[in-house]
Scaffold this motif. Sequence first.
Motif, PDB file in Angstrom:
ATOM      1  N   ASN A   1      -1.723   8.257  -3.881  1.00  0.00           N
ATOM      2  CA  ASN A   1      -1.860   6.751  -4.055  1.00  0.00           C
ATOM      3  C   ASN A   1      -1.947   7.084  -2.677  1.00  0.00           C
ATOM      4  O   ASN A   1      -2.036   5.755  -2.429  1.00  0.00           O
ATOM      5  N   ALA A   2      -0.785   7.622  -1.902  1.00  0.00           N
ATOM      6  CA  ALA A   2      -0.376   6.818  -0.301  1.00  0.00           C
ATOM      7  C   ALA A   2      -1.565   8.544   0.655  1.00  0.00           C
ATOM      8  O   ALA A   2      -0.560   7.710   1.999  1.00  0.00           O
TER       9      ALA A   2
ATOM     10  N   ASP B   1       2.036   2.873   2.247  1.00  0.00           N
ATOM     11  CA  ASP B   1       2.351   2.551   1.753  1.00  0.00           C
ATOM     12  C   ASP B   1       2.573   2.613   0.660  1.00  0.00           C
ATOM     13  O   ASP B   1       3.870   4.108   0.759  1.00  0.00           O
TER      14      ASP B   1
ATOM     15  N   GLY C   1     -10.321   3.172  -3.635  1.00  0.00           N
ATOM     16  CA  GLY C   1      -8.850   2.801  -3.139  1.00  0.00           C
ATOM     17  C   GLY C   1      -8.993   2.015  -2.264  1.00  0.00           C
ATOM     18  O   GLY C   1      -9.682   0.781  -2.050  1.00  0.00           O
TER      19      GLY C   1
ATOM     20  N   ASP D   1      -5.993   4.260   1.152  1.00  0.00           N
ATOM     21  CA  ASP D   1      -5.691   5.176   1.086  1.00  0.00           C
ATOM     22  C   ASP D   1      -6.742   6.415  -0.428  1.00  0.00           C
ATOM     23  O   ASP D   1      -7.503   5.575  -0.192  1.00  0.00           O
ATOM     24  N   PHE D   2      -5.826   6.620  -1.504  1.00  0.00           N
ATOM     25  CA  PHE D   2      -6.235   8.436  -2.411  1.00  0.00           C
ATOM     26  C   PHE D   2      -6.916   8.693  -1.629  1.00  0.00           C
ATOM     27  O   PHE D   2      -7.926   9.258  -1.767  1.00  0.00           O
TER      28      PHE D   2
ATOM     29  N   ASP E   1       3.515   7.149 -10.889  1.00  0.00           N
ATOM     30  CA  ASP E   1       3.157   6.165  -9.591  1.00  0.00           C
ATOM     31  C   ASP E   1       1.677   6.076 -10.311  1.00  0.00           C
ATOM     32  O   ASP E   1       0.953   7.395 -10.473  1.00  0.00           O
ATOM     33  N   GLU E   2       1.361   4.727  -9.984  1.00  0.00           N
ATOM     34  CA  GLU E   2       0.072   4.626  -9.781  1.00  0.00           C
ATOM     35  C   GLU E   2      -0.149   3.458  -8.759  1.00  0.00           C
ATOM     36  O   GLU E   2       0.581   2.858  -8.113  1.00  0.00           O
ATOM     37  N   ASN E   3      -2.057   3.826  -8.870  1.00  0.00           N
ATOM     38  CA  ASN E   3      -2.025   3.375  -7.074  1.00  0.00           C
ATOM     39  C   ASN E   3      -1.752   1.742  -7.330  1.00  0.00           C
ATOM     40  O   ASN E   3      -3.144   1.184  -7.840  1.00  0.00           O
TER      41      ASN E   3
ATOM     42  N   ASP F   1       3.513   3.601  -2.786  1.00  0.00           N
ATOM     43  CA  ASP F   1       3.319   4.543  -3.745  1.00  0.00           C
ATOM     44  C   ASP F   1       3.220   5.502  -3.227  1.00  0.00           C
ATOM     45  O   ASP F   1       3.755   5.754  -2.476  1.00  0.00           O
TER      46      ASP F   1
END
Length: 829
Positions: free
Chosen positions: A159-160, A151, A221, A214-215, A117-119, A153
């Motif tokens: 990321n989520a 989210d 984020g 997020d993050f 995954d990538e944000n 992600d």
Amino acid sequence: MVGRYYLYLFLLLSITSQIINSSSQVKQYIEVPENYKGSFPWYLGKIILATDGQYNTELAGNDEEIFGVDPESGFLYALKPFDRERKASYTLQVTLRKGVEEEILSQMVTIHIMVKDENDNMPVFTENTFYGIVSKGTKQGVAFMHVNATDLDDSSTPNADLRYKLISRYPARSYENMFQVDPKTGAISLTEQGVSSLSKLEVKHFKLEVQVKDFGDEPMGYTSVANLEISVAENTWIAESPVLLQENQKGGYPRIISEVKWNSTELHYSLKGDFSGEVFRIDEDGKIYIMSELDRETQAEYQIEVSAMNDEDIPYADHLLIVIKVIDENDNTPTFPQDTYHVDVTERTTKGTLLVHLTATDADDRNTKNAQIRYKITSQEPKLPKDFLFHLEEHTGHLTLQDAKLKASIAKKYKLEISATDLGGDPEGLSSTCFVFINVIDVNDSPPVFVKNKFAPFLIPEDAQTGMLIITLTATDEDEQIENKIIDFYIQSGNEDGTFGITTNQEQSTMTIFLEKDLDYEQTQEYNLIITVRNRAELLGTEYSPTSTAAIHIMVVNVNEAPVFTQKKYEVRVPESAQAGSVILAVEASDPDIYHQAGLIYSIRNDSKRCLSIQEHSGKIQLLHSLDREVFEDTYTVQVLVQEKGDRGLSATADVVIYILDVNDNIPILVGDYSEEYFCTPRRDNQRIIIRAFDLDSVENSAPFTFTLSNEPTLQSRWRVTALNGTHAYLSMGISYLEPRVHYVLIIITDSGTPPQSQHVHLPVTVCRCSTRGFCKIEVEKMENMPTISSALGILLGTLGAIGFFLIIIFAHMSLGAPSKQTRKSDTV
């Protein structure tokens, strides 16, 4: 962004592959980033093959035609970037074939491709505006609403990982600390300031902005914002209590019995209390229902705790306690603990005595008339001597005796029927009955009396045998109980010496008097016995009368009795040396008839040895001659007779036992044959002769014996005598060599009497030469005073010479006369 691509390339070059080998399959794992921006084809990694040479590859699972395999290098490549939110993983199967038509090799490689995954997605609130209601009285920190965002992600990565935050409030900023949001859950709750301020404010509506990022806790984020509108409601958290419910209500269930109300956005109710199952239930609107009928006797009161809780099952405020009381109905009958009671009452019980305390119980409410009980006697059997002999107190149930006295002769048992009615005895009340059985017990109020208690004197001869029956007395008792009729008889006086005995028969109430001891007219001529009877049980209400006493007059009749020796057996010790004429004993007798004395004459019987005489008037016994213990043995027994004078006089006998005492008048003697005994010379070891002595006297004057040698020096040196026990001794040689012949050893034997007696014994002892086995080899040589061989030979030769001399003379004499005879013979011829 360029730096991010280089990072992806670096991650691609550092991909780790895990291979799991089995007999026919290899698994390979490859992780790739999403949103790749580089050139294509994008080489993902080399396929691990355990074969050599050139092979054709077939790729299964490549439905989107994203993947390919370089035939020369064996690298797996992708033709376009991946989007994890669209598809997070791929599974490919790589098979090998040598030629186009050749069969597939047994080995197969399965490749699992995971997209990292990538944000690249922003969090999004589920609502643009969230509406909530907060009730005054809500506890601090209890969420009354939640805000939610999503989210796309990966939820397992930062990321989520979402965080919530309040960023603005309306109205004035002075209220900015009233509300708080849980940064992780989005739960909206009151702060400590909000709890205290909410009840005081006039404001009924609040507007707030909430941000989601997020993050996680990282500063970078993506963020989003939503609005919150919160309405303030009054606290309606109250309930009616107690709630009164009638028991045994039929039908109409479920039925609403109460209602509670809490104002909040998130809300559900729960019930908890001392009830089982679903007797009570609450719905989502706070309405409380009863589901079935109640029984007050099972449970009279319920305490229910009602709680209003948010979606996290946390109560907004303290629970409400609702008390439910069950109203009683007269649906239970009074009951006695037992159906029947048994009471024992004695005849002399006084009026008002408590007989029994009856207690009935009613399961209905004791504070109502439903459980108020009244008692009553409904019947009495028999009605003798009249009805209402007993009284029952209606409130307490105390049953007492109404009449002064009961008589077992009129009625021995009564049966009472007792009722217990509730509603305070109202005829409409419920009732039950029990029975009381009253046993009238007879008491010991009648003393025993003799059927006859006066008698003429009884004449009994003094020589009557013990056990003789004198009289049997009978007594009666009018009581009815057996224990009250038991009679004990006593000789109250007149029998202090125990001359008379008694036996009793309880079944027939009789007493028999018999003679226990011999009578003696000379000591007692009459007896006056006073006999009494008593009940074993205590006599109540009366006393013993003279009829419970009898007088027995017994007169003893005199009988001529035989004389009596002072002893039944006389014993005397007489030494055997006592001389004739000695008085050894005097016997004595008397006539029991002290009022009719007679003269007494003594004589002796069974004097078989005729060694005794007795003086007929004095009873003195004398010796006619001395007693030799060795002839009479140890004892000599005779019988003496005493007789009243006259032809018909009575007599008595007694034994006289004479113990003859031994005197040491016998000398000890040596017993046994010792002719076969001998000693070897020279002396052998342990050779000895056992000799034994005996004495006719008693033990006191015989053994133990003393064995000694005479004082002659030669004898003392040649022989030894050693005691073995009281009757035997050893004789042995005192020196190693004695002349082979018969030796005479003088031994002195002395007894242990007083004074002692001795015997000198010349014991012939043979001494000889012995073989190696200890046997004599030759005859014993000359004895003392016996001629020697040479002297014997001289005597023999002398004797033969004398005989020859006499023969010569005879032959010479015969030869002188022979010629004349021969001449005559010749002439005759």
